[in-house]
Design a protein around this motif. Structure first.
Motif, mmCIF file in Angstrom:
data_model
loop_
_atom_site.group_PDB
_atom_site.id
_atom_site.type_symbol
_atom_site.label_atom_id
_atom_site.label_comp_id
_atom_site.label_asym_id
_atom_site.label_seq_id
_atom_site.Cartn_x
_atom_site.Cartn_y
_atom_site.Cartn_z
ATOM 1 N N ALA A 206 -11.278 -1.862 -11.187
ATOM 2 C CA ALA A 206 -12.487 -1.412 -10.036
ATOM 3 C C ALA A 206 -11.895 0.232 -9.485
ATOM 4 C CB ALA A 206 -12.624 -1.823 -9.166
ATOM 5 N N ALA A 207 -10.710 -0.029 -9.640
ATOM 6 C CA ALA A 207 -10.034 1.698 -9.097
ATOM 7 C C ALA A 207 -10.628 2.445 -10.519
ATOM 8 C CB ALA A 207 -9.082 1.554 -9.123
ATOM 9 N N LEU A 208 -9.516 2.239 -12.383
ATOM 10 C CA LEU A 208 -10.032 2.888 -12.839
ATOM 11 C C LEU A 208 -11.231 3.336 -13.413
ATOM 12 C CD1 LEU A 208 -6.386 1.203 -14.909
ATOM 13 C CD2 LEU A 208 -7.384 3.537 -13.632
ATOM 14 N N THR A 209 -12.161 1.900 -13.712
ATOM 15 C CA THR A 209 -13.389 2.098 -13.293
ATOM 16 C C THR A 209 -14.138 3.126 -12.885
ATOM 17 O OG1 THR A 209 -13.793 -0.093 -14.358
ATOM 18 C CG2 THR A 209 -16.086 0.895 -14.198
ATOM 19 N N ALA A 210 -13.736 3.373 -11.459
ATOM 20 C CA ALA A 210 -14.009 4.843 -10.693
ATOM 21 C C ALA A 210 -13.348 6.154 -11.112
ATOM 22 C CB ALA A 210 -13.495 4.151 -9.013
ATOM 23 N N GLY A 211 -12.953 6.233 -11.703
ATOM 24 C CA GLY A 211 -12.047 7.191 -12.461
ATOM 25 C C GLY A 211 -10.964 7.731 -11.979
ATOM 26 N N ARG A 212 -10.700 6.845 -11.056
ATOM 27 C CA ARG A 212 -9.020 7.449 -10.630
ATOM 28 C C ARG A 212 -8.251 7.068 -11.173
ATOM 29 N NH1 ARG A 212 -12.042 6.010 -6.575
ATOM 30 N NH2 ARG A 212 -12.034 4.724 -4.704
ATOM 31 N N SER A 213 -6.732 8.129 -10.928
ATOM 32 C CA SER A 213 -5.854 7.945 -12.185
ATOM 33 C C SER A 213 -5.024 6.943 -12.035
ATOM 34 C CB SER A 213 -4.779 9.406 -11.961
ATOM 35 O OG SER A 213 -4.769 9.722 -10.605
ATOM 36 N N VAL A 214 -3.693 6.160 -13.688
ATOM 37 C CA VAL A 214 -2.795 5.603 -12.731
ATOM 38 C C VAL A 214 -2.050 6.200 -11.383
ATOM 39 C CG1 VAL A 214 -1.063 4.474 -13.733
ATOM 40 C CG2 VAL A 214 -2.804 5.513 -15.235
ATOM 41 N N ALA A 215 -1.401 6.874 -11.302
ATOM 42 C CA ALA A 215 -0.902 7.384 -9.949
ATOM 43 C C ALA A 215 -1.563 7.652 -8.627
ATOM 44 C CB ALA A 215 -0.703 8.575 -9.913
ATOM 45 N N ALA A 216 -2.745 7.488 -8.411
ATOM 46 C CA ALA A 216 -4.209 7.365 -8.070
ATOM 47 C C ALA A 216 -4.012 5.723 -7.638
ATOM 48 C CB ALA A 216 -5.244 7.957 -7.736
ATOM 49 N N THR A 217 -4.250 5.549 -8.593
ATOM 50 C CA THR A 217 -4.749 3.548 -8.353
ATOM 51 C C THR A 217 -3.836 2.974 -8.041
ATOM 52 O OG1 THR A 217 -5.971 3.864 -10.235
ATOM 53 C CG2 THR A 217 -4.996 1.542 -9.840
ATOM 54 N N ALA A 218 -2.050 3.237 -8.333
ATOM 55 C CA ALA A 218 -0.737 2.307 -7.466
ATOM 56 C C ALA A 218 -0.739 3.150 -6.804
ATOM 57 C CB ALA A 218 0.213 3.320 -8.000
ATOM 58 N N ASP A 219 -0.898 3.902 -5.806
ATOM 59 C CA ASP A 219 -1.281 4.611 -4.237
ATOM 60 C C ASP A 219 -1.984 3.990 -3.836
ATOM 61 O OD1 ASP A 219 0.963 6.544 -4.964
ATOM 62 O OD2 ASP A 219 -0.370 8.058 -4.634
ATOM 63 N N GLY B 148 3.959 0.476 -6.658
ATOM 64 C CA GLY B 148 4.402 1.968 -7.747
ATOM 65 C C GLY B 148 4.224 2.039 -8.528
ATOM 66 N N THR B 149 4.044 2.934 -9.809
ATOM 67 C CA THR B 149 3.341 3.100 -10.951
ATOM 68 C C THR B 149 4.359 2.848 -12.178
ATOM 69 O OG1 THR B 149 5.054 4.961 -11.669
ATOM 70 C CG2 THR B 149 2.680 5.285 -10.610
ATOM 71 N N ARG B 150 5.480 1.976 -11.951
ATOM 72 C CA ARG B 150 6.029 0.922 -13.051
ATOM 73 C C ARG B 150 5.711 -0.724 -12.478
ATOM 74 N NH1 ARG B 150 12.455 3.125 -12.943
ATOM 75 N NH2 ARG B 150 11.895 5.307 -14.076
ATOM 76 N N GLN B 151 5.809 -0.496 -10.813
ATOM 77 C CA GLN B 151 5.455 -1.827 -10.917
ATOM 78 C C GLN B 151 3.806 -2.085 -11.204
ATOM 79 O OE1 GLN B 151 5.424 -2.881 -6.832
ATOM 80 N NE2 GLN B 151 5.333 -5.118 -6.719
ATOM 81 N N LEU B 152 2.916 -1.039 -11.022
ATOM 82 C CA LEU B 152 1.641 -1.369 -11.538
ATOM 83 C C LEU B 152 1.812 -1.433 -12.927
ATOM 84 C CD1 LEU B 152 -1.313 -1.368 -11.183
ATOM 85 C CD2 LEU B 152 -1.258 1.535 -11.561
ATOM 86 N N HIS B 153 2.655 -0.973 -13.940
ATOM 87 C CA HIS B 153 2.275 -0.905 -15.272
ATOM 88 C C HIS B 153 2.672 -2.502 -15.204
ATOM 89 C CE1 HIS B 153 2.856 0.812 -19.470
ATOM 90 N NE2 HIS B 153 3.960 0.079 -19.500
ATOM 91 N N ARG B 154 4.375 -2.717 -14.757
ATOM 92 C CA ARG B 154 4.272 -3.971 -14.993
ATOM 93 C C ARG B 154 3.092 -5.781 -14.681
ATOM 94 N NH1 ARG B 154 9.389 -2.178 -13.199
ATOM 95 N NH2 ARG B 154 8.162 -3.684 -10.422
ATOM 96 N N ARG B 155 2.573 -5.498 -13.511
ATOM 97 C CA ARG B 155 1.608 -6.573 -13.003
ATOM 98 C C ARG B 155 0.850 -6.318 -14.151
ATOM 99 N NH1 ARG B 155 2.562 -7.326 -7.927
ATOM 100 N NH2 ARG B 155 0.155 -8.954 -8.178
#
Length: 247
Positions: free
Chosen positions: A157-170, A175-182
């Motif tokens: 939902a966040a990425l489809t709405a146009g959020r950046s990776v950093a904004a999605t993680a926040d 954290g961005t690394r945790q989001l990447h692993r998940r």
């Protein structure tokens, strides 16, 4: 859809799909007269869509992992059915992280005990409506699992709405690394690649509805039409016009 409707969809020439009783999933069928996404028969390429599928063909159960590039089916035409899971939903069903199946098609018996897969395969083979029987397997398995992890849907939902990776993680408290692993475990690739795949699918849906390319690029979230053209070529191996011409 009732069992007799599934059978009718199978018997008619072509491809048919319907919403599954499993949340977010789609049940689809294909006959030998056509070639459709994920079916291993020569024809149009299967494009990345962020999803994974449970597949059946006579005597076999397979899994289609998440694609990062176009998959070109091979082999003779055959009757197929599939359950296409919502993005991020299949790993819990399979008990395998998505990244282990990235860009792969594997036998279900490679992931689950062979005796169980033989029993399930026989159940679908013998069914009057194999697509419904395949769906029942997915529903039975879902009942065995704990509550659905809400993270994959929130990421999509966040990425489809146009959020950046950093904004999605926040937004998700990660954290961005945790989001990447998940994301690797849920989708088979990181959130940046997932965002590109979701954007590709948005663009294809618009372009197939005859939306002009420049407007398609803007509405799908590309910087411009050139950006759209580059991404389509990189992810599918074909220019957008050639891709649309193939259906």
């Amino acid at each position: 859809m009732a069992a007799d409707e599934d059978t009718a969809a199978d018997a008619s020439a072509g491809y048919a799909e319907r919403a599954s009783r499993l949340a977010g999933a789609v049940v689809w069928t294909s006959t030998p007269s056509t070639v459709v996404p994920v079916v291993p028969a020569a024809g149009r390429p299967v494009l990345p869509d962020g999803c994974m599928d449970l597949l059946w063909t006579e005597g076999r159960l397979l899994v289609a992992g998440p694609d990062t590039r176009a998959y070109h089916p091979e082999g003779p035409p055959a009757r197929w059915a599939g359950v296409r899971f919502a993005p991020g939903a299949a790993p819990a069903f399979l008990g395998v992280p998505a990244h282990e199946l990235r860009d792969r098609r594997v036998e279900l018996a490679d992931l689950w005990p062979a005796a169980r897969v033989r029993r399930l395969t026989g159940r679908v083979d013998a069914a009057a409506a194999p697509p419904s029987a395949l769906e029942e397997i997915a529903l039975d398995r879902a009942r065995e699992l704990p509550a659905v992890d809400p993270l994959p849907r929130a990421v999509v939902a966040a990425l489809t709405a146009g959020r950046s990776v950093a904004a999605t993680a926040d937004e998700l408290g990660l954290g961005t690394r945790q989001l990447h692993r998940r994301s690797l475990a849920a989708f088979g690739y990181g959130p940046k690649t997932l965002a590109r795949v979701l954007r590709l699918q948005r663009a294809l849906a618009l372009a197939r509805s005859d939306v002009p390319y420049a407007e398609t690029a803007f509405r799908a979230g590309f910087a411009d039409q050139a950006h759209l053209a580059r991404d389509v070529k990189e992810l599918t191996g074909m220019p957008l016009g050639a891709l649309l011409a193939r259906g």
